[in-house]
Design a protein around this motif. Structure first.
Motif, PDB file in Angstrom:
ATOM      1  N   THR A   5      51.444  72.989   9.156  1.00  0.00           N
ATOM      2  CA  THR A   5      50.061  72.624   8.843  1.00  0.00           C
ATOM      3  C   THR A   5      49.502  71.727   9.942  1.00  0.00           C
ATOM      4  O   THR A   5      50.246  71.012  10.630  1.00  0.00           O
ATOM      5  CB  THR A   5      49.979  71.909   7.489  1.00  0.00           C
ATOM      6  OG1 THR A   5      50.832  70.758   7.507  1.00  0.00           O
ATOM      7  CG2 THR A   5      50.400  72.843   6.357  1.00  0.00           C
ATOM      8  N   LEU A   6      48.197  71.765  10.071  1.00  0.00           N
ATOM      9  CA  LEU A   6      47.535  71.017  11.134  1.00  0.00           C
ATOM     10  C   LEU A   6      47.761  69.517  10.993  1.00  0.00           C
ATOM     11  O   LEU A   6      47.968  68.815  11.994  1.00  0.00           O
ATOM     12  CB  LEU A   6      46.029  71.329  11.130  1.00  0.00           C
ATOM     13  CG  LEU A   6      45.185  70.605  12.180  1.00  0.00           C
ATOM     14  CD1 LEU A   6      45.676  70.904  13.588  1.00  0.00           C
ATOM     15  CD2 LEU A   6      43.716  70.993  12.037  1.00  0.00           C
ATOM     16  N   ASP A   7      47.721  68.991   9.778  1.00  0.00           N
ATOM     17  CA  ASP A   7      47.913  67.546   9.599  1.00  0.00           C
ATOM     18  C   ASP A   7      49.312  67.107  10.032  1.00  0.00           C
ATOM     19  O   ASP A   7      49.485  66.001  10.563  1.00  0.00           O
ATOM     20  CB  ASP A   7      47.632  67.136   8.149  1.00  0.00           C
ATOM     21  CG  ASP A   7      48.578  67.800   7.164  1.00  0.00           C
ATOM     22  OD1 ASP A   7      48.979  68.952   7.398  1.00  0.00           O
ATOM     23  OD2 ASP A   7      48.914  67.162   6.149  1.00  0.00           O
ATOM     24  N   LYS A   8      50.320  67.969   9.839  1.00  0.00           N
ATOM     25  CA  LYS A   8      51.675  67.651  10.278  1.00  0.00           C
ATOM     26  C   LYS A   8      51.749  67.617  11.798  1.00  0.00           C
ATOM     27  O   LYS A   8      52.392  66.723  12.385  1.00  0.00           O
ATOM     28  CB  LYS A   8      52.644  68.691   9.717  1.00  0.00           C
ATOM     29  CG  LYS A   8      54.085  68.548  10.177  1.00  0.00           C
ATOM     30  CD  LYS A   8      54.722  67.274   9.706  1.00  0.00           C
ATOM     31  CE  LYS A   8      56.201  67.233  10.074  1.00  0.00           C
ATOM     32  NZ  LYS A   8      56.834  65.905   9.814  1.00  0.00           N
ATOM     33  N   LEU A   9      51.109  68.567  12.462  1.00  0.00           N
ATOM     34  CA  LEU A   9      51.077  68.586  13.924  1.00  0.00           C
ATOM     35  C   LEU A   9      50.405  67.336  14.468  1.00  0.00           C
ATOM     36  O   LEU A   9      50.884  66.714  15.425  1.00  0.00           O
ATOM     37  CB  LEU A   9      50.365  69.848  14.424  1.00  0.00           C
ATOM     38  CG  LEU A   9      50.227  70.005  15.934  1.00  0.00           C
ATOM     39  CD1 LEU A   9      50.466  71.461  16.343  1.00  0.00           C
ATOM     40  CD2 LEU A   9      48.848  69.572  16.427  1.00  0.00           C
ATOM     41  N   VAL A  10      49.279  66.961  13.861  1.00  0.00           N
ATOM     42  CA  VAL A  10      48.543  65.767  14.297  1.00  0.00           C
ATOM     43  C   VAL A  10      49.414  64.524  14.152  1.00  0.00           C
ATOM     44  O   VAL A  10      49.460  63.664  15.049  1.00  0.00           O
ATOM     45  CB  VAL A  10      47.244  65.610  13.485  1.00  0.00           C
ATOM     46  CG1 VAL A  10      46.597  64.254  13.758  1.00  0.00           C
ATOM     47  CG2 VAL A  10      46.275  66.740  13.821  1.00  0.00           C
ATOM     48  N   GLU A  11      50.144  64.439  13.057  1.00  0.00           N
ATOM     49  CA  GLU A  11      51.009  63.274  12.815  1.00  0.00           C
ATOM     50  C   GLU A  11      52.161  63.227  13.806  1.00  0.00           C
ATOM     51  O   GLU A  11      52.450  62.176  14.388  1.00  0.00           O
ATOM     52  CB  GLU A  11      51.551  63.325  11.388  1.00  0.00           C
ATOM     53  CG  GLU A  11      52.514  62.200  11.049  1.00  0.00           C
ATOM     54  CD  GLU A  11      53.120  62.330   9.674  1.00  0.00           C
ATOM     55  OE1 GLU A  11      54.043  61.544   9.347  1.00  0.00           O
ATOM     56  OE2 GLU A  11      52.695  63.227   8.904  1.00  0.00           O
TER      57      GLU A  11
END
Length: 315
Positions: A5-11
Protein backbone atom coordinates in the motif's frame (compact mmCIF):
# COMPACT_ATOMS: atom_id res chain seq x y z
CA UNK A 1 3.79 -10.16 -1.54
CA UNK A 2 1.43 -9.25 -4.38
CA UNK A 3 1.27 -5.55 -3.56
CA UNK A 4 2.21 -2.88 -1.05
CA UNK A 5 0.00 0.00 0.00
CA UNK A 6 1.07 3.56 -0.65
CA UNK A 7 1.03 4.55 3.03
CA UNK A 8 3.45 1.70 3.83
CA UNK A 9 5.83 2.82 1.08
CA UNK A 10 5.69 6.41 2.35
CA UNK A 11 6.47 5.25 5.89
CA UNK A 12 9.33 2.91 4.94
CA UNK A 13 11.04 5.39 2.60
CA UNK A 14 10.35 8.38 4.88
CA UNK A 15 8.77 10.48 2.15
CA UNK A 16 7.28 13.87 3.01
CA UNK A 17 3.55 14.18 2.37
CA UNK A 18 2.62 17.43 0.61
CA UNK A 19 -0.96 16.45 -0.06
CA UNK A 20 -2.55 13.21 1.09
CA UNK A 21 -5.33 11.51 -0.85
CA UNK A 22 -8.12 10.40 1.46
CA UNK A 23 -7.73 6.77 0.28
CA UNK A 24 -3.92 6.59 0.47
CA UNK A 25 -3.92 3.50 2.71
CA UNK A 26 -6.02 1.66 0.10
CA UNK A 27 -3.87 2.50 -2.93
CA UNK A 28 -2.01 -0.64 -4.03
CA UNK A 29 1.34 -0.75 -5.81
CA UNK A 30 2.00 -4.10 -7.48
CA UNK A 31 4.91 -3.36 -9.84
CA UNK A 32 8.39 -1.95 -9.30
CA UNK A 33 8.43 0.20 -12.45
CA UNK A 34 8.27 3.98 -12.11
CA UNK A 35 7.42 6.76 -14.58
CA UNK A 36 9.11 10.11 -15.23
CA UNK A 37 6.24 11.88 -17.03
CA UNK A 38 8.16 14.02 -19.51
CA UNK A 39 6.02 13.21 -22.54
CA UNK A 40 2.64 13.51 -20.75
CA UNK A 41 3.63 16.92 -19.39
CA UNK A 42 4.52 17.86 -22.96
CA UNK A 43 0.99 16.92 -24.01
CA UNK A 44 1.55 13.39 -25.35
CA UNK A 45 -0.57 11.00 -23.27
CA UNK A 46 -0.57 8.04 -25.66
CA UNK A 47 0.88 4.99 -23.86
CA UNK A 48 1.05 6.97 -20.59
CA UNK A 49 1.96 4.49 -17.80
CA UNK A 50 -0.30 6.13 -15.24
CA UNK A 51 -0.53 3.00 -13.06
CA UNK A 52 3.07 3.56 -11.87
CA UNK A 53 4.56 5.90 -9.30
CA UNK A 54 5.31 9.24 -10.94
CA UNK A 55 8.57 11.10 -10.31
CA UNK A 56 9.37 14.68 -11.24
CA UNK A 57 13.05 15.55 -11.34
CA UNK A 58 15.01 18.55 -12.55
CA UNK A 59 14.28 18.01 -16.25
CA UNK A 60 10.50 17.70 -15.78
CA UNK A 61 10.36 20.54 -13.26
CA UNK A 62 12.22 23.08 -15.42
CA UNK A 63 10.19 22.08 -18.46
CA UNK A 64 6.96 22.77 -16.57
CA UNK A 65 8.39 25.98 -15.11
CA UNK A 66 9.09 27.30 -18.63
CA UNK A 67 5.52 26.70 -19.80
CA UNK A 68 3.10 29.60 -19.85
CA UNK A 69 0.78 29.67 -16.85
CA UNK A 70 -2.28 28.81 -18.96
CA UNK A 71 -0.57 25.93 -20.74
CA UNK A 72 0.84 24.53 -17.50
CA UNK A 73 -2.62 24.70 -15.96
CA UNK A 74 -4.07 22.77 -18.91
CA UNK A 75 -1.33 20.11 -18.90
CA UNK A 76 -1.55 19.54 -15.14
CA UNK A 77 -5.32 19.20 -15.23
CA UNK A 78 -5.14 16.52 -17.90
CA UNK A 79 -2.21 14.84 -16.16
CA UNK A 80 -3.92 14.67 -12.75
CA UNK A 81 -7.11 13.32 -14.30
CA UNK A 82 -5.28 9.98 -14.67
CA UNK A 83 -5.48 7.73 -11.62
CA UNK A 84 -1.78 7.35 -10.76
CA UNK A 85 -0.70 6.12 -7.27
CA UNK A 86 1.31 9.22 -6.31
CA UNK A 87 3.47 12.02 -7.66
CA UNK A 88 6.89 12.45 -6.04
CA UNK A 89 8.99 15.61 -6.37
CA UNK A 90 12.72 14.84 -6.05
CA UNK A 91 15.42 17.21 -4.70
CA UNK A 92 12.76 19.05 -2.62
CA UNK A 93 11.79 20.92 -5.77
CA UNK A 94 9.11 23.58 -5.26
CA UNK A 95 5.58 22.26 -5.74
CA UNK A 96 3.60 23.99 -8.46
CA UNK A 97 0.34 25.57 -7.22
CA UNK A 98 -1.47 23.85 -10.09
CA UNK A 99 -0.27 20.48 -8.78
CA UNK A 100 -1.78 21.16 -5.35
CA UNK A 101 -5.02 22.40 -6.90
CA UNK A 102 -5.56 19.34 -9.07
CA UNK A 103 -4.34 16.92 -6.40
CA UNK A 104 -7.23 18.18 -4.27
CA UNK A 105 -9.66 18.08 -7.18
CA UNK A 106 -8.80 14.54 -8.34
CA UNK A 107 -7.77 13.12 -4.94
CA UNK A 108 -4.13 12.40 -5.78
CA UNK A 109 -1.20 12.13 -3.37
CA UNK A 110 1.81 14.45 -3.75
CA UNK A 111 5.09 13.57 -2.01
CA UNK A 112 8.50 15.17 -1.71
CA UNK A 113 12.01 13.99 -0.88
CA UNK A 114 15.40 15.74 -0.63
CA UNK A 115 17.52 13.25 -2.60
CA UNK A 116 18.55 13.30 -6.26
CA UNK A 117 16.23 11.91 -8.91
CA UNK A 118 18.57 9.07 -9.90
CA UNK A 119 19.03 8.00 -6.29
CA UNK A 120 15.29 8.21 -5.69
CA UNK A 121 14.53 6.05 -8.72
CA UNK A 122 17.08 3.43 -7.65
CA UNK A 123 15.83 3.46 -4.06
CA UNK A 124 12.19 2.96 -5.03
CA UNK A 125 12.92 0.23 -7.61
CA UNK A 126 15.17 -1.70 -5.21
CA UNK A 127 12.63 -1.34 -2.40
CA UNK A 128 9.70 -2.49 -4.54
CA UNK A 129 11.70 -5.33 -6.11
CA UNK A 130 12.36 -6.63 -2.61
CA UNK A 131 8.95 -6.19 -0.94
CA UNK A 132 7.06 -7.51 -3.98
CA UNK A 133 9.35 -10.52 -4.45
CA UNK A 134 8.07 -14.04 -3.59
CA UNK A 135 8.84 -14.82 0.02
CA UNK A 136 8.65 -17.39 2.79
CA UNK A 137 9.47 -17.67 6.49
CA UNK A 138 11.90 -20.26 7.88
CA UNK A 139 12.68 -21.22 11.48
CA UNK A 140 16.40 -21.21 12.17
CA UNK A 141 19.43 -18.94 12.39
CA UNK A 142 21.04 -17.01 9.54
CA UNK A 143 24.71 -16.12 9.88
CA UNK A 144 27.38 -14.56 7.71
CA UNK A 145 30.39 -16.86 7.93
CA UNK A 146 33.52 -16.01 5.93
CA UNK A 147 31.41 -13.92 3.57
CA UNK A 148 28.83 -16.65 2.93
CA UNK A 149 25.23 -16.67 4.12
CA UNK A 150 24.78 -19.83 6.20
CA UNK A 151 21.25 -20.83 7.23
CA UNK A 152 21.25 -23.18 10.24
CA UNK A 153 18.07 -25.20 10.68
CA UNK A 154 17.00 -28.13 12.85
CA UNK A 155 14.67 -29.29 15.58
CA UNK A 156 13.96 -27.11 18.58
CA UNK A 157 16.64 -27.56 21.24
CA UNK A 158 19.27 -29.05 18.91
CA UNK A 159 21.62 -26.10 19.52
CA UNK A 160 21.13 -23.68 16.63
CA UNK A 161 21.30 -20.49 18.71
CA UNK A 162 24.18 -21.77 20.85
CA UNK A 163 26.15 -22.59 17.70
CA UNK A 164 25.38 -19.14 16.31
CA UNK A 165 26.50 -17.51 19.56
CA UNK A 166 29.83 -19.32 19.41
CA UNK A 167 30.22 -18.20 15.78
CA UNK A 168 29.59 -14.60 16.85
CA UNK A 169 32.33 -14.96 19.48
CA UNK A 170 34.62 -16.15 16.67
CA UNK A 171 34.02 -12.94 14.72
CA UNK A 172 31.16 -13.90 12.39
CA UNK A 173 27.92 -11.91 12.08
CA UNK A 174 24.32 -12.58 13.03
CA UNK A 175 21.60 -11.76 10.51
CA UNK A 176 18.53 -13.38 12.11
CA UNK A 177 17.63 -15.76 14.91
CA UNK A 178 14.50 -17.88 15.25
CA UNK A 179 12.50 -16.34 12.35
CA UNK A 180 14.08 -15.64 8.95
CA UNK A 181 12.15 -13.84 6.24
CA UNK A 182 13.44 -15.03 2.86
CA UNK A 183 12.80 -13.20 -0.40
CA UNK A 184 13.57 -14.43 -3.91
CA UNK A 185 15.25 -11.60 -5.79
CA UNK A 186 17.18 -11.49 -9.06
CA UNK A 187 20.51 -12.07 -7.31
CA UNK A 188 19.30 -15.07 -5.30
CA UNK A 189 17.64 -15.75 -1.95
CA UNK A 190 18.02 -12.93 0.55
CA UNK A 191 17.19 -13.39 4.21
CA UNK A 192 16.63 -10.96 7.04
CA UNK A 193 14.98 -10.75 10.44
CA UNK A 194 11.56 -9.27 11.18
CA UNK A 195 12.01 -5.74 12.52
CA UNK A 196 10.58 -6.49 15.96
CA UNK A 197 13.12 -9.23 16.84
CA UNK A 198 16.10 -8.01 14.82
CA UNK A 199 19.45 -8.78 16.52
CA UNK A 200 17.78 -10.44 19.52
CA UNK A 201 18.59 -14.05 20.35
CA UNK A 202 17.08 -16.60 22.74
CA UNK A 203 19.50 -18.74 24.74
CA UNK A 204 17.92 -21.42 26.92
CA UNK A 205 18.74 -20.85 30.58
CA UNK A 206 19.61 -17.19 30.00
CA UNK A 207 16.67 -15.84 28.04
CA UNK A 208 16.67 -13.04 25.47
CA UNK A 209 19.94 -11.28 24.71
CA UNK A 210 20.70 -8.30 22.46
CA UNK A 211 23.64 -9.22 20.21
CA UNK A 212 24.22 -5.62 19.07
CA UNK A 213 24.44 -4.42 22.68
CA UNK A 214 26.64 -7.29 23.86
CA UNK A 215 29.01 -7.62 20.91
CA UNK A 216 28.73 -4.36 18.99
CA UNK A 217 27.70 -3.42 15.46
CA UNK A 218 30.48 -5.56 14.02
CA UNK A 219 28.61 -8.68 15.14
CA UNK A 220 25.42 -8.02 13.18
CA UNK A 221 24.27 -7.62 9.60
CA UNK A 222 20.87 -6.48 8.32
CA UNK A 223 20.51 -9.07 5.54
CA UNK A 224 22.44 -11.71 3.63
CA UNK A 225 22.09 -13.96 0.61
CA UNK A 226 21.72 -17.65 1.48
CA UNK A 227 24.59 -19.71 0.04
CA UNK A 228 24.50 -22.80 2.27
CA UNK A 229 21.97 -24.57 4.49
CA UNK A 230 23.21 -26.62 7.45
CA UNK A 231 20.70 -28.88 9.16
CA UNK A 232 21.57 -29.96 12.69
CA UNK A 233 20.03 -33.18 13.96
CA UNK A 234 20.51 -35.28 17.09
CA UNK A 235 22.96 -38.12 16.45
CA UNK A 236 21.25 -41.33 15.37
CA UNK A 237 23.44 -44.40 15.95
CA UNK A 238 21.40 -46.38 13.44
CA UNK A 239 21.89 -43.82 10.68
CA UNK A 240 24.73 -43.82 8.17
CA UNK A 241 26.11 -40.30 7.77
CA UNK A 242 28.07 -39.06 4.77
CA UNK A 243 31.80 -39.32 5.44
CA UNK A 244 33.17 -38.44 2.01
CA UNK A 245 31.05 -35.65 0.56
CA UNK A 246 30.77 -36.86 -3.03
CA UNK A 247 26.97 -36.88 -2.94
CA UNK A 248 25.63 -33.33 -3.14
CA UNK A 249 22.38 -32.64 -1.31
CA UNK A 250 20.13 -29.62 -1.87
CA UNK A 251 17.09 -28.00 -0.31
CA UNK A 252 14.40 -26.24 -2.31
CA UNK A 253 13.62 -22.69 -1.18
CA UNK A 254 11.16 -20.73 -3.31
CA UNK A 255 12.12 -22.84 -6.33
CA UNK A 256 15.86 -22.30 -5.83
CA UNK A 257 18.23 -25.20 -5.08
CA UNK A 258 20.57 -24.38 -2.20
CA UNK A 259 23.42 -26.72 -1.13
CA UNK A 260 22.58 -28.48 2.13
CA UNK A 261 24.64 -30.36 4.69
CA UNK A 262 23.30 -32.64 7.43
CA UNK A 263 25.42 -32.37 10.60
CA UNK A 264 24.80 -34.85 13.43
CA UNK A 265 24.97 -33.38 16.95
CA UNK A 266 26.31 -35.14 20.01
CA UNK A 267 28.29 -34.09 23.10
CA UNK A 268 31.88 -33.15 22.37
CA UNK A 269 31.41 -31.99 18.78
CA UNK A 270 32.52 -28.42 18.17
CA UNK A 271 29.61 -27.30 15.98
CA UNK A 272 30.86 -23.75 15.46
CA UNK A 273 34.17 -25.04 14.10
CA UNK A 274 32.33 -27.53 11.87
CA UNK A 275 30.14 -24.72 10.47
CA UNK A 276 33.27 -22.65 9.78
CA UNK A 277 34.88 -25.54 7.92
CA UNK A 278 31.66 -26.15 5.99
CA UNK A 279 31.55 -22.49 4.95
CA UNK A 280 35.20 -22.52 3.87
CA UNK A 281 34.63 -25.73 1.90
CA UNK A 282 31.49 -24.32 0.25
CA UNK A 283 33.46 -21.26 -0.81
CA UNK A 284 36.14 -23.50 -2.34
CA UNK A 285 33.43 -25.34 -4.29
CA UNK A 286 32.15 -22.01 -5.60
CA UNK A 287 35.68 -21.35 -6.83
CA UNK A 288 35.74 -24.72 -8.61
CA UNK A 289 37.66 -26.88 -6.12
CA UNK A 290 35.98 -29.91 -4.51
CA UNK A 291 38.25 -31.79 -2.09
CA UNK A 292 36.15 -34.98 -2.22
CA UNK A 293 36.20 -35.04 -6.03
CA UNK A 294 39.92 -34.26 -6.06
CA UNK A 295 40.69 -37.16 -3.70
CA UNK A 296 38.41 -39.48 -5.65
CA UNK A 297 40.21 -38.60 -8.89
CA UNK A 298 43.59 -39.25 -7.27
CA UNK A 299 42.42 -42.65 -6.05
CA UNK A 300 41.09 -43.55 -9.51
CA UNK A 301 44.34 -42.43 -11.10
CA UNK A 302 46.36 -44.50 -8.63
CA UNK A 303 44.16 -47.54 -9.30
CA UNK A 304 44.66 -47.17 -13.07
CA UNK A 305 48.42 -46.97 -12.59
CA UNK A 306 48.42 -50.08 -10.43
CA UNK A 307 46.22 -51.95 -12.91
CA UNK A 308 48.53 -51.02 -15.80
CA UNK A 309 51.54 -52.12 -13.74
CA UNK A 310 49.88 -55.46 -12.92
CA UNK A 311 49.14 -56.06 -16.61
CA UNK A 312 52.79 -55.39 -17.53
CA UNK A 313 54.01 -57.72 -14.79
CA UNK A 314 51.71 -60.49 -16.03
CA UNK A 315 53.26 -60.19 -19.49
Amino acid sequence: MEYITLDKLVEDLELEIIYKADNMEKIKISASEISRPGLPLAGYFNKFAYDRLQIIGNAEWFFCNNLTKDLRYKRFEEYFSYNFPALIFARELPIFPEAIEFAKKYNRTILSVDISTTKLVNTIINYLDYVLAPGTVVHGVLMEVYGLGVLIIGESGVGKSETALELIKRGHRLVADDVIEIKKVDSGLRGQSPDIIRYFMEIRGIGIIDIERLYGVGAIKSDEFIDLVIELEFWDEKKEYDRVGLDEDYIDLLGEKVPKLLIPVRPGRNLAMIVEVAARNARQKKLGYNAAVELNNKIKTQMRIRKARDIRNEK
